[in-house]
Design a protein around this motif. Structure first.
Motif, mmCIF file in Angstrom:
data_model
loop_
_atom_site.group_PDB
_atom_site.id
_atom_site.type_symbol
_atom_site.label_atom_id
_atom_site.label_comp_id
_atom_site.label_asym_id
_atom_site.label_seq_id
_atom_site.Cartn_x
_atom_site.Cartn_y
_atom_site.Cartn_z
ATOM 1 N N THR A 14 0.797 -1.230 0.000
ATOM 2 C CA THR A 14 0.000 0.000 0.000
ATOM 3 C C THR A 14 0.830 1.281 0.000
ATOM 4 O OG1 THR A 14 -0.109 -0.025 2.408
ATOM 5 C CG2 THR A 14 -1.927 -1.105 1.224
ATOM 6 N N CYS A 15 2.154 1.179 0.198
ATOM 7 C CA CYS A 15 2.947 2.395 0.347
ATOM 8 C C CYS A 15 4.414 2.160 -0.043
ATOM 9 C CB CYS A 15 2.872 2.868 1.798
ATOM 10 S SG CYS A 15 3.619 1.698 2.964
ATOM 11 N N GLY A 16 5.185 3.217 0.073
ATOM 12 C CA GLY A 16 6.607 3.134 -0.238
ATOM 13 C C GLY A 16 7.363 2.170 0.657
ATOM 14 N N HIS A 17 6.964 2.094 1.924
ATOM 15 C CA HIS A 17 7.609 1.138 2.832
ATOM 16 C C HIS A 17 7.387 -0.291 2.329
ATOM 17 C CE1 HIS A 17 9.065 -0.729 6.483
ATOM 18 N NE2 HIS A 17 7.973 -1.468 6.474
ATOM 19 N N CYS A 18 6.182 -0.572 1.868
ATOM 20 C CA CYS A 18 5.861 -1.901 1.320
ATOM 21 C C CYS A 18 6.757 -2.201 0.120
ATOM 22 C CB CYS A 18 4.397 -1.957 0.862
ATOM 23 S SG CYS A 18 3.180 -1.609 2.128
ATOM 24 N N GLU A 19 6.876 -1.219 -0.769
ATOM 25 C CA GLU A 19 7.727 -1.391 -1.950
ATOM 26 C C GLU A 19 9.162 -1.704 -1.534
ATOM 27 O OE1 GLU A 19 5.365 1.836 -4.777
ATOM 28 O OE2 GLU A 19 7.256 2.390 -3.831
ATOM 29 N N GLY A 20 9.666 -0.967 -0.558
ATOM 30 C CA GLY A 20 11.034 -1.168 -0.090
ATOM 31 C C GLY A 20 11.256 -2.547 0.496
ATOM 32 N N ALA A 21 10.274 -3.023 1.268
ATOM 33 C CA ALA A 21 10.394 -4.344 1.884
ATOM 34 C C ALA A 21 10.446 -5.433 0.815
ATOM 35 C CB ALA A 21 9.224 -4.589 2.836
ATOM 36 N N VAL A 22 9.567 -5.332 -0.186
ATOM 37 C CA VAL A 22 9.542 -6.325 -1.265
ATOM 38 C C VAL A 22 10.821 -6.231 -2.090
ATOM 39 C CG1 VAL A 22 8.363 -7.027 -3.392
ATOM 40 C CG2 VAL A 22 7.026 -6.503 -1.336
ATOM 41 N N ASN A 23 11.220 -5.012 -2.442
ATOM 42 C CA ASN A 23 12.462 -4.827 -3.206
ATOM 43 C C ASN A 23 13.643 -5.470 -2.484
ATOM 44 O OD1 ASN A 23 11.260 -3.344 -5.274
ATOM 45 N ND2 ASN A 23 11.797 -1.376 -4.389
ATOM 46 N N SER A 24 13.737 -5.235 -1.190
ATOM 47 C CA SER A 24 14.853 -5.737 -0.400
ATOM 48 C C SER A 24 14.898 -7.261 -0.375
ATOM 49 C CB SER A 24 14.745 -5.189 1.021
ATOM 50 O OG SER A 24 15.779 -5.693 1.820
ATOM 51 N N GLU A 25 13.776 -7.895 -0.094
ATOM 52 C CA GLU A 25 13.740 -9.359 0.010
ATOM 53 C C GLU A 25 13.959 -10.032 -1.348
ATOM 54 O OE1 GLU A 25 13.818 -11.253 2.639
ATOM 55 O OE2 GLU A 25 13.569 -9.613 4.059
ATOM 56 N N VAL A 26 13.293 -9.551 -2.384
ATOM 57 C CA VAL A 26 13.408 -10.182 -3.709
ATOM 58 C C VAL A 26 14.814 -9.987 -4.270
ATOM 59 C CG1 VAL A 26 12.524 -10.202 -6.078
ATOM 60 C CG2 VAL A 26 10.921 -10.056 -4.156
ATOM 61 N N SER A 27 15.444 -8.857 -3.959
ATOM 62 C CA SER A 27 16.791 -8.611 -4.488
ATOM 63 C C SER A 27 17.823 -9.582 -3.914
ATOM 64 C CB SER A 27 17.223 -7.172 -4.233
ATOM 65 O OG SER A 27 17.423 -6.948 -2.860
ATOM 66 N N GLU A 28 17.484 -10.264 -2.820
ATOM 67 C CA GLU A 28 18.386 -11.238 -2.212
ATOM 68 C C GLU A 28 18.426 -12.571 -2.968
ATOM 69 O OE1 GLU A 28 20.427 -10.765 0.496
ATOM 70 O OE2 GLU A 28 19.835 -8.670 0.302
ATOM 71 N N ILE A 29 17.486 -12.793 -3.877
ATOM 72 C CA ILE A 29 17.441 -14.051 -4.635
ATOM 73 C C ILE A 29 18.642 -14.092 -5.584
ATOM 74 C CG2 ILE A 29 16.137 -15.448 -6.301
ATOM 75 C CD1 ILE A 29 13.593 -14.089 -5.207
ATOM 76 N N ASP A 30 19.322 -15.218 -5.597
ATOM 77 C CA ASP A 30 20.493 -15.391 -6.448
ATOM 78 C C ASP A 30 20.139 -15.132 -7.914
ATOM 79 O OD1 ASP A 30 23.227 -16.095 -6.871
ATOM 80 O OD2 ASP A 30 22.528 -18.026 -7.657
ATOM 81 N N GLY A 31 20.900 -14.273 -8.561
ATOM 82 C CA GLY A 31 20.702 -13.972 -9.976
ATOM 83 C C GLY A 31 19.906 -12.707 -10.228
ATOM 84 N N VAL A 32 19.217 -12.180 -9.220
ATOM 85 C CA VAL A 32 18.413 -10.966 -9.404
ATOM 86 C C VAL A 32 19.338 -9.758 -9.505
ATOM 87 C CG1 VAL A 32 16.738 -9.417 -8.310
ATOM 88 C CG2 VAL A 32 16.347 -11.884 -8.304
#
Length: 72
Positions: A14-32
């Motif tokens: 719903t907000c920028g904090h949400c975007e940041g949390a998703v960006n942070s976790e998904v960016s940890e996936i190998d190859g991203v």
């Protein structure tokens, strides 16, 4: 090096904090190499060096506190 771009639908952002949390976790996936979450559309675009395992993306989105609805 070739890249693969995949867009996913994520519910609950719903907000920028949400975007940041998703960006942070998904960016940890190998190859991203890049992640762009947009709360207003619920879309997360992921660029990687190879085809990603949807379950790895689901786990990362889960860890961020949201739900992966599937590929957009």
């Amino acid at each position: 090096m070739s890249t693969v771009t995949t867009t996913y639908k994520v519910t609950g952002m719903t907000c920028g904090h949400c975007e940041g949390a998703v960006n942070s976790e998904v960016s940890e996936i190998d190859g991203v190499t890049e992640v762009k979450a947009v709360a207003s559309t619920g879309l997360v675009t992921v660029t990687s060096t190879r085809e990603l395992d949807d379950e790895a993306v689901r786990a990362a989105v889960d860890e961020a506190g949201y739900e992966l609805a599937g590929r957009a």
